[in-house]
Design a protein around this motif. Structure first.
Motif, short mmCIF file in Angstrom:
data_model
loop_
_atom_site.label_atom_id
_atom_site.label_comp_id
_atom_site.label_asym_id
_atom_site.label_seq_id
_atom_site.Cartn_x
_atom_site.Cartn_y
_atom_site.Cartn_z
N ASN A 56 0.85 -1.19 0.15
CA ASN A 56 -0.01 0.07 0.05
C ASN A 56 0.81 1.28 0.10
O ASN A 56 0.47 2.27 -0.62
CB ASN A 56 -0.80 0.13 1.26
N LEU A 57 1.96 1.17 0.86
CA LEU A 57 2.80 2.38 0.91
C LEU A 57 3.54 2.60 -0.67
O LEU A 57 3.65 3.76 -0.99
CB LEU A 57 4.24 2.23 1.89
N TRP A 58 4.07 1.61 -1.04
CA TRP A 58 4.73 1.80 -2.42
C TRP A 58 3.69 1.83 -3.62
O TRP A 58 4.21 2.45 -4.57
CB TRP A 58 5.65 0.35 -2.58
N GLN A 59 2.61 1.43 -3.61
CA GLN A 59 1.62 1.39 -4.80
C GLN A 59 2.30 1.19 -6.01
O GLN A 59 2.51 2.11 -7.21
CB GLN A 59 0.99 2.79 -4.86
N PRO A 60 2.80 -0.05 -6.28
CA PRO A 60 3.55 -0.50 -7.56
C PRO A 60 2.79 -0.22 -8.56
O PRO A 60 1.51 -0.47 -8.71
CB PRO A 60 4.11 -1.77 -7.38
N LEU A 61 3.39 0.28 -9.91
CA LEU A 61 2.56 0.45 -11.19
C LEU A 61 2.40 -1.06 -11.66
O LEU A 61 1.43 -1.52 -12.27
CB LEU A 61 3.50 0.88 -12.24
N GLY A 62 3.44 -2.18 -11.67
CA GLY A 62 3.37 -3.49 -11.84
C GLY A 62 2.73 -3.98 -10.75
O GLY A 62 1.69 -4.06 -10.13
N ARG A 63 3.71 -4.90 -10.07
CA ARG A 63 3.19 -5.64 -8.68
C ARG A 63 4.48 -5.74 -7.79
O ARG A 63 5.48 -5.66 -8.56
CB ARG A 63 2.40 -6.77 -8.99
N VAL A 64 4.27 -5.91 -6.66
CA VAL A 64 5.45 -6.59 -5.89
C VAL A 64 5.11 -7.92 -5.19
O VAL A 64 4.04 -8.07 -4.72
CB VAL A 64 5.70 -5.68 -4.67
N LEU A 65 6.07 -8.86 -5.38
CA LEU A 65 5.95 -9.92 -4.74
C LEU A 65 6.93 -9.89 -3.57
O LEU A 65 8.27 -9.80 -3.71
CB LEU A 65 6.21 -11.22 -5.70
N ILE A 66 6.59 -10.24 -2.34
CA ILE A 66 7.35 -10.16 -1.05
C ILE A 66 7.26 -11.81 -0.55
O ILE A 66 6.38 -12.39 -0.10
CB ILE A 66 6.66 -9.28 0.16
N SER A 67 8.39 -12.18 -0.26
CA SER A 67 8.98 -13.61 0.23
C SER A 67 9.69 -13.69 1.44
O SER A 67 10.56 -12.68 1.56
CB SER A 67 9.49 -14.45 -0.67
N TYR A 68 9.29 -14.16 2.46
CA TYR A 68 9.89 -14.35 3.63
C TYR A 68 11.28 -15.37 3.26
O TYR A 68 11.29 -16.39 2.76
CB TYR A 68 9.16 -14.78 4.68
N ILE A 69 12.44 -14.94 3.76
CA ILE A 69 13.84 -15.55 3.61
C ILE A 69 14.19 -16.29 5.00
O ILE A 69 14.82 -17.02 4.91
CB ILE A 69 14.87 -14.81 3.18
N GLY A 70 14.00 -15.52 5.95
CA GLY A 70 14.41 -15.86 7.34
C GLY A 70 14.99 -14.61 8.31
O GLY A 70 15.52 -13.50 7.48
N PHE A 76 12.04 -8.79 -2.08
CA PHE A 76 11.16 -8.19 -2.76
C PHE A 76 11.19 -8.06 -4.25
O PHE A 76 12.25 -7.46 -4.70
CB PHE A 76 11.10 -6.56 -1.96
N LYS A 77 10.34 -8.69 -4.79
CA LYS A 77 10.36 -8.59 -6.49
C LYS A 77 9.40 -7.67 -7.00
O LYS A 77 8.36 -7.56 -7.00
CB LYS A 77 10.24 -10.25 -6.80
N PHE A 78 9.92 -6.95 -7.76
CA PHE A 78 9.24 -5.95 -8.40
C PHE A 78 9.01 -6.29 -9.83
O PHE A 78 10.04 -6.66 -10.42
CB PHE A 78 9.93 -4.41 -8.30
N TYR A 79 7.99 -5.96 -10.47
CA TYR A 79 7.99 -6.20 -11.70
C TYR A 79 7.77 -5.19 -12.95
O TYR A 79 7.54 -5.36 -13.87
CB TYR A 79 6.35 -7.17 -11.84
N HIS A 80 8.15 -4.02 -12.37
CA HIS A 80 8.43 -2.88 -13.14
C HIS A 80 9.66 -2.07 -12.83
O HIS A 80 9.60 -1.76 -11.47
CB HIS A 80 7.20 -1.80 -13.19
N LYS A 81 10.55 -1.72 -13.62
CA LYS A 81 11.65 -0.98 -12.98
C LYS A 81 11.27 0.41 -12.42
O LYS A 81 11.89 0.73 -11.41
CB LYS A 81 12.46 -0.71 -14.31
N LEU A 82 10.26 1.14 -12.91
CA LEU A 82 9.86 2.38 -12.13
C LEU A 82 9.52 2.10 -10.63
O LEU A 82 10.04 3.09 -9.85
CB LEU A 82 8.73 3.18 -12.85
N ASP A 83 9.02 1.11 -10.46
CA ASP A 83 8.58 0.74 -9.20
C ASP A 83 9.75 0.56 -8.08
O ASP A 83 9.86 1.02 -7.06
CB ASP A 83 7.76 -0.54 -8.83
N ILE A 84 10.90 0.04 -8.59
CA ILE A 84 12.14 -0.59 -7.53
C ILE A 84 12.80 0.78 -7.68
O ILE A 84 13.55 1.15 -6.59
CB ILE A 84 12.95 -1.69 -8.07
N ASP A 85 12.97 1.72 -8.93
CA ASP A 85 13.46 2.87 -8.53
C ASP A 85 12.94 3.77 -7.74
O ASP A 85 13.82 4.49 -6.98
CB ASP A 85 13.72 3.45 -10.08
#
Length: 105
Positions: A56-70, A76-85
């Motif tokens: 909700n904070l980031w409001q990605p244009l594409g989407r964001v996939l968040i996985s727990y590593i430990g 955090f996997k972003f599907y659009h370069k503008l989102d991660i930038d």
């Protein structure tokens, strides 16, 4: 079937390695637009609440996939370069007053 398997032999032609690229030889990286982040806290980080809040904070244009590593660490996997930038160049991010430290991959 067992008789067929017994007769199998490796021929010199079978030792050759053939590689096929479905994109005509153009290789695109499979892993891009990734952040690894860790929350600085001794408290428990509730994954589903953090996941919803950060999206909700980031409001990605594409989407964001968040996985727990430990160990309070997440991928955090972003599907659009503008989102991660935007996330990288944005403010310091936190969840429940726990600072998120991140590194781009």
């Amino acid at each position: 079937m067992e008789n067929d398997l017994v007769r199998l032999r490796i021929e010199k032609y079978e030792e050759e390695v053939w590689q096929f690229n479905g994109d005509g030889g153009k290789h695109t990286p499979r892993y891009e637009h990734f952040l690894v982040g860790r929350f600085l806290t001794t408290s428990v980080v509730y994954f589903s609440a953090m996941q919803n809040t950060m999206a909700n904070l980031w409001q990605p244009l594409g989407r964001v996939l968040i996985s727990y590593i430990g160990e309070k660490t997440y991928l955090f996997k972003f599907y659009h370069k503008l989102d991660i930038d935007r996330v990288i160049n944005g403010a310091l991010w936190n969840f429940n007053n726990h600072l998120l430290l991140s590194r781009i991959y």
